[in-house]
Design an enzyme around this catalytic site. Structure first.
Site, mmCIF file in Angstrom:
data_model
loop_
_atom_site.group_PDB
_atom_site.id
_atom_site.type_symbol
_atom_site.label_atom_id
_atom_site.label_comp_id
_atom_site.label_asym_id
_atom_site.label_seq_id
_atom_site.Cartn_x
_atom_site.Cartn_y
_atom_site.Cartn_z
ATOM 1 N N LEU A 131 51.318 53.406 -63.866
ATOM 2 C CA LEU A 131 50.626 52.648 -64.898
ATOM 3 C C LEU A 131 49.480 51.855 -64.283
ATOM 4 O O LEU A 131 49.567 51.419 -63.131
ATOM 5 C CB LEU A 131 51.577 51.676 -65.609
ATOM 6 C CG LEU A 131 52.792 52.261 -66.326
ATOM 7 C CD1 LEU A 131 53.584 51.132 -66.988
ATOM 8 C CD2 LEU A 131 52.390 53.295 -67.359
ATOM 9 N N ASP A 132 48.421 51.638 -65.076
ATOM 10 C CA ASP A 132 47.348 50.758 -64.635
ATOM 11 C C ASP A 132 47.888 49.347 -64.431
ATOM 12 O O ASP A 132 48.912 48.961 -65.017
ATOM 13 C CB ASP A 132 46.228 50.712 -65.687
ATOM 14 C CG ASP A 132 45.567 52.064 -65.902
ATOM 15 O OD1 ASP A 132 45.544 52.866 -64.956
ATOM 16 O OD2 ASP A 132 45.085 52.310 -67.020
ATOM 17 N N ARG A 133 47.177 48.559 -63.641
ATOM 18 C CA ARG A 133 47.625 47.217 -63.302
ATOM 19 C C ARG A 133 47.967 46.384 -64.540
ATOM 20 O O ARG A 133 48.994 45.713 -64.587
ATOM 21 C CB ARG A 133 46.548 46.507 -62.475
ATOM 22 C CG ARG A 133 46.893 45.063 -62.145
ATOM 23 C CD ARG A 133 45.755 44.389 -61.394
ATOM 24 N NE ARG A 133 46.033 42.978 -61.198
ATOM 25 C CZ ARG A 133 45.174 42.096 -60.686
ATOM 26 N NH1 ARG A 133 43.959 42.502 -60.344
ATOM 27 N NH2 ARG A 133 45.504 40.838 -60.545
#
Length: 296
Positions: A131-133
């Protein structure tokens, strides 16, 4: 780690039999070099012939923690953990893997600390759903080489169901739709863009709720490209709320992209069980929905 299977139909070679169990060429090479293979309790070479009824056992070498990866003692929220899988609920703002911006307290660093504390046999996390940050929610991790290989095969065969919640800007007209548009890196920035030269990308969505200037959608990923949901909705002029990289407006007090990995489902290749995991949207998400309802 020891795994066993029974030969139930004629096969031409030990390597082919193990491949049918999901043992990739790379894992097979690791077995030959550092592990062991037994047939009916006897250690054998890969050249052995198999017969129906034979019991095949492999011992995979333990995966020691990488000393170059820092250990973080910060806690993780574990949704599920067994010999093969770790499923965690990632908070928004936490990087998944170490990088230039953060090498000491990412999800990988925290998992290392978690497994060191429980003296796990295998201590190398194989991240399966990154997942993105600033995206929150379910992250799936393989706990050893074979689990990683089998999960990769499931994903390649589109047998992993990943569902997200997103709040996008504007009112999405159709109650249901499929965005089937290839994505490529934008040479002028860090974003992804729809391009005929890109890799195939397919996103399916269902509208859950509409407000005056935003829409809540449930999303299913049919492929797993970088920034896929963010880039696809931006290409429709519906960038996610709070997603500055893709031009999403700041609404409802949301300070990050309004994207949450809600559920993950697959059939466990080791046990045949149907597994499903879910994550409740966090507090900032709940506040966003309340604020949008007040403003409408």
């Amino acid at each position: 780690m020891e795994l066993s299977w029974q030969v139930t139909r004629p096969v031409t070679s030990l390597k082919r039999f193990l491949n049918q169990q999901g043992v990739s060429h790379r894992v097979f090479s690791d077995l030959k070099r550092d592990g062991s293979i037994r047939v009916n309790g006897q250690t054998v070479t890969p050249a052995v012939d198999l017969q129906v009824g034979d019991a095949v056992t492999v011992v995979l070498p333990a995966e020691a923690a990488d000393p170059a990866v820092a250990t973080s003692r910060e806690p993780i929220t574990v949704l599920f953990e067994n010999r093969d899988w770790l499923v965690v609920d990632k908070p928004a703002g936490l990087n998944v893997v170490p990088g230039p911006a953060n090498r000491t307290d990412t999800l990988v660093n925290r998992i290392k600390g978690h497994w060191l504390a429980e003296q796990a046999e295998n201590q190398v996390p194989h991240i399966l759903t990154r997942l993105d940050r600033f995206t929150s929610g379910v992250v799936w991790v393989a706990r050893h080489r074979l689990a990683n290989s089998l999960a990769s095969q499931l994903q390649a065969a589109h047998q992993v169901d990943k569902r997200y919640l997103a709040v996008v800007s504007g009112q999405v007209a159709d109650d249901h739709g499929i965005i089937d548009a290839p994505l490529a890196s934008d040479p002028a920035g860090y974003n992804q863009m729809v391009s005929p030269a890109g890799k195939p990308a397919k996103t399916e969505y269902w509208v859950v709720q509409r407000w005056a200037n935003a829409t809540l959608v449930r999303v299913k990923l049919h492929t797993g490209r970088t920034h896929q949901i963010r880039a696809h909705f931006a290409s429709l002029d519906h960038p996610l709320i709070g997603d500055a990289l893709y031009g999403g407006p700041a609404l409802g007090g949301m300070t990050r992209q309004a994207l949450h990995a809600q559920t993950l489902a697959f059939t466990d290749p080791f046990t045949g069980e149907a597994r499903q995991f879910s994550s409740e949207p966090p507090a900032d998400w709940q506040q966003l929905l309340r604020n949008l309802s007040k403003e409408s």
